[in-house]
Scaffold this motif. Structure first.
Motif, PDB file in Angstrom:
ATOM      1  N   ALA A 241       0.851  -1.195   0.000  1.00 47.24           N
ATOM      2  CA  ALA A 241       0.000   0.000   0.000  1.00 47.24           C
ATOM      3  C   ALA A 241       0.879   1.235   0.000  1.00 47.24           C
ATOM      4  O   ALA A 241       2.005   1.208   0.502  1.00 47.24           O
ATOM      5  N   THR A 334      -6.391   2.091   0.941  1.00 45.04           N
ATOM      6  CA  THR A 334      -6.476   1.125  -0.160  1.00 45.04           C
ATOM      7  C   THR A 334      -5.114   0.502  -0.402  1.00 45.04           C
ATOM      8  O   THR A 334      -4.074   1.096  -0.089  1.00 45.04           O
ATOM      9  N   THR A 336      -2.377  -1.552  -3.118  1.00 44.85           N
ATOM     10  CA  THR A 336      -2.011  -1.680  -4.538  1.00 44.85           C
ATOM     11  C   THR A 336      -1.742  -3.140  -4.912  1.00 44.85           C
ATOM     12  O   THR A 336      -1.853  -3.514  -6.078  1.00 44.85           O
TER      13      THR A 336
END
Length: 343
Positions: A241, A334, A336
């Motif tokens: 992230a 969020t 990745t």
């Protein structure tokens, strides 16, 4: 306008002791923390009648319930009360005078001292974070107040740890925080409280001289790389992230990918708390508590929304509050990369 007045009403071992104790009260302070440690109080008394070194001699574990009472604080005839919670006498000392002086220190701890002292080895299986908290609170003889999402835990071991040490670390691992208040374990999400509207707007005119502001990059990160291999499941969980060049690494245990994501984001955002901090002292603002947010305006680059980590209430020659705060930063929420693979 009638003069402002702040006093302390005190219940001692279940009895109303205001009339007998408060005339000897020199100063009172109450430290309200958002999380991570116990609330505490300090009571300074003059023992002119030598009752405290005699028949009223304190005992560690005595209970105190202070209530801050104000009159005319923000308007004529206005009467307000603020309950500080329940505390146990943790330490006390006397000093010579005349008069003799007594200092009483109290902590917001469960009556059952095993919560902080008894080392336990236990295994929790197929339980939620809330259910584990309820079991621990039950052993301490207090209630649990849980204000967060449901978090399922397949298996976790408490190994030679006190309930306090174990549960505090566990909730932190999942991005939550724990505090003890008024005979309750309180678990909540700081992210939710950061998202609430600021309770007050403050400007430099509200501050006493000597306020401070600080910012640092040390110990903060722009991203995280997490990887853990669960030998029982023969799986490796990988989570990434954020980005940039300040990358935190982690291999904290997880039972599934969803849990790994939660843990990775929690570690990253917890590490980044407190990048920018501010400390101010001001006339007491009634109703303000640790975990509230305030808006700072009029200081240009220092302006922003700040989360209150700690409030120190001080009553002596007046009633003041010192706020220790951190600026609310945007959280990374969020990822990745999120994958599981055969080990």
């Amino acid at each position: 306008m009638e003069p402002r007045k702040a006093t302390v009403a005190l219940t001692y071992n279940g009895a109303n002791a205001t009339e007998s104790i408060v005339p000897d009260l020199s100063s009172f302070s109450y430290i309200d923390v958002a999380s991570g440690s116990s609330d505490s109080i300090s009571v300074e008394l003059t023992d002119r009648g030598r009752r405290w070194i005699g028949p009223w001699f304190p005992v560690k574990g005595d209970t105190l319930k202070p209530v801050i009472q104000t009159r005319n604080w923000n308007g004529d005839g206005q009467i307000q009360a603020f309950a500080c919670g329940t505390f146990q006498v943790d330490d006390f000392s006397f000093s010579g005078g005349p008069p003799i002086r007594l200092s009483l220190e109290g902590l917001a701890l469960p009556a059952d001292s095993s919560f902080k002292t008894t080392q336990r080895t236990l295994t929790y299986e197929d339980a939620t974070l809330q259910e584990i908290g309820q079991e621990i609170a039950g052993r301490a003889g207090i209630a649990l107040f849980y204000e967060a999402d449901t978090i399922s835990i397949k298996r976790i071991e408490q190994t030679n740890q006190s309930d306090c040490e174990f549960y505090n670390k566990l909730v932190t691992d999942y991005g939550l925080v724990l505090k003890i208040y008024d005979n309750r374990l309180v678990v909540f999400s700081e992210a939710r409280y950061e998202a609430k509207a600021a309770k007050l707007t403050l400007t430099e005119a509200d501050f006493e001289p000597g306020w401070s502001w600080d910012t640092t990059l040390e110990g903060t990160y722009t991203g995280i790389k997490y990887q853990y291999t669960n030998a029982d499941q023969n799986k490796t969980f990988t989570v990434e992230a954020g980005g940039g060049n300040r990358i935190k690494t982690s291999n904290t245990a997880a039972d599934n990918l969803s849990e790994a994501i939660t843990i990775a984001l929690a570690e990253l955002n917890t590490a980044n708390k407190g990048t920018t901090t501010m400390s101010i002292t001001l006339k007491a603002q009634l109703g303000l508590i640790a975990s509230d947010c305030v808006e700072i305006k009029g200081l240009q680059k220092l302006d922003g929304k700040y989360y209150i980590e700690k409030i120190t209430h001080s009553i002596g020659s007046g009633y003041k509050m010192t706020l220790e705060m951190r600026r609310v930063e945007e959280r990374i929420t969020t990822v990745t990369v999120a994958k599981e693979s055969a080990a």
